[in-house]
Design a protein around this motif. Sequence first.
Motif, mmCIF file in Angstrom:
data_model
loop_
_atom_site.group_PDB
_atom_site.id
_atom_site.type_symbol
_atom_site.label_atom_id
_atom_site.label_comp_id
_atom_site.label_asym_id
_atom_site.label_seq_id
_atom_site.Cartn_x
_atom_site.Cartn_y
_atom_site.Cartn_z
ATOM 1 N N ALA A 163 -47.654 35.973 -113.012
ATOM 2 C CA ALA A 163 -47.108 35.869 -111.765
ATOM 3 C C ALA A 163 -46.581 37.206 -111.240
ATOM 4 O O ALA A 163 -46.240 38.124 -112.187
ATOM 5 C CB ALA A 163 -46.096 34.893 -111.511
ATOM 6 N N ASP A 164 -46.249 37.564 -109.884
ATOM 7 C CA ASP A 164 -45.966 38.870 -109.605
ATOM 8 C C ASP A 164 -44.483 38.888 -109.807
ATOM 9 O O ASP A 164 -43.827 37.744 -109.884
ATOM 10 C CB ASP A 164 -46.292 39.046 -107.924
ATOM 11 N N VAL A 165 -43.926 39.986 -110.424
ATOM 12 C CA VAL A 165 -42.390 40.232 -110.762
ATOM 13 C C VAL A 165 -42.039 41.607 -110.025
ATOM 14 O O VAL A 165 -42.665 42.634 -110.185
ATOM 15 C CB VAL A 165 -42.289 40.221 -112.376
ATOM 16 N N ALA A 166 -40.890 41.444 -109.257
ATOM 17 C CA ALA A 166 -40.332 42.462 -108.683
ATOM 18 C C ALA A 166 -39.440 43.474 -109.706
ATOM 19 O O ALA A 166 -39.049 42.905 -110.645
ATOM 20 C CB ALA A 166 -39.679 42.016 -107.550
ATOM 21 N N SER A 167 -39.458 44.550 -109.456
ATOM 22 C CA SER A 167 -38.614 45.548 -110.302
ATOM 23 C C SER A 167 -37.148 44.981 -110.436
ATOM 24 O O SER A 167 -36.756 44.665 -109.506
ATOM 25 C CB SER A 167 -38.569 46.767 -109.708
ATOM 26 N N GLY A 168 -36.606 44.738 -111.825
ATOM 27 C CA GLY A 168 -35.391 44.444 -111.851
ATOM 28 C C GLY A 168 -35.165 42.884 -112.191
ATOM 29 O O GLY A 168 -34.117 42.329 -112.460
ATOM 30 N N VAL A 169 -36.516 41.989 -111.959
ATOM 31 C CA VAL A 169 -36.262 40.829 -112.144
ATOM 32 C C VAL A 169 -36.997 40.517 -113.560
ATOM 33 O O VAL A 169 -37.860 41.194 -114.079
ATOM 34 C CB VAL A 169 -37.230 40.227 -110.966
ATOM 35 N N GLY A 170 -36.556 39.471 -114.132
ATOM 36 C CA GLY A 170 -36.834 38.792 -115.389
ATOM 37 C C GLY A 170 -38.421 38.060 -115.606
ATOM 38 O O GLY A 170 -38.633 37.524 -114.366
ATOM 39 N N TYR A 171 -38.603 37.869 -116.573
ATOM 40 C CA TYR A 171 -40.175 37.116 -116.648
ATOM 41 C C TYR A 171 -40.031 36.854 -118.253
ATOM 42 O O TYR A 171 -39.998 37.544 -119.241
ATOM 43 C CB TYR A 171 -41.348 37.836 -116.385
#
Length: 114
Positions: A17-25
């Motif tokens: 999935a798309d992940v924004a900078s600073g967000v976990g996955y």
Amino acid sequence: MNNYIQDGNVLSLAPGADVASGVGYLFGTGLFGVATENVTSGVAGSFVTEGVVEIAKTSALAISVGDRLFWDATNKVVNKTASAQQCVGIAVAAAANPSATVLMKLGSYVAVGA
């Protein structure tokens, strides 16, 4: 040593999935990283997998130093809910209720007897 690949602090990984900078996955059930840049679904991008990060948390939740933190993939925050969520780190600083973020040492930690 000819079989050494890299230090593993930052890995190039392709999220589902798309992940924004600073967000976990969470990759699978055991590899958690925080995006160092905006990463598009299916395209490799940089994810920090070791060290301490400031990460979003459930606002209405007090966290103490040493609390295990679990990933809520739906809301893209950490919390202290152990059931049906993966432990992704441990708090290294207290965070008040309410507050938006917590300092977390990345890594999976299992409590004795858990």
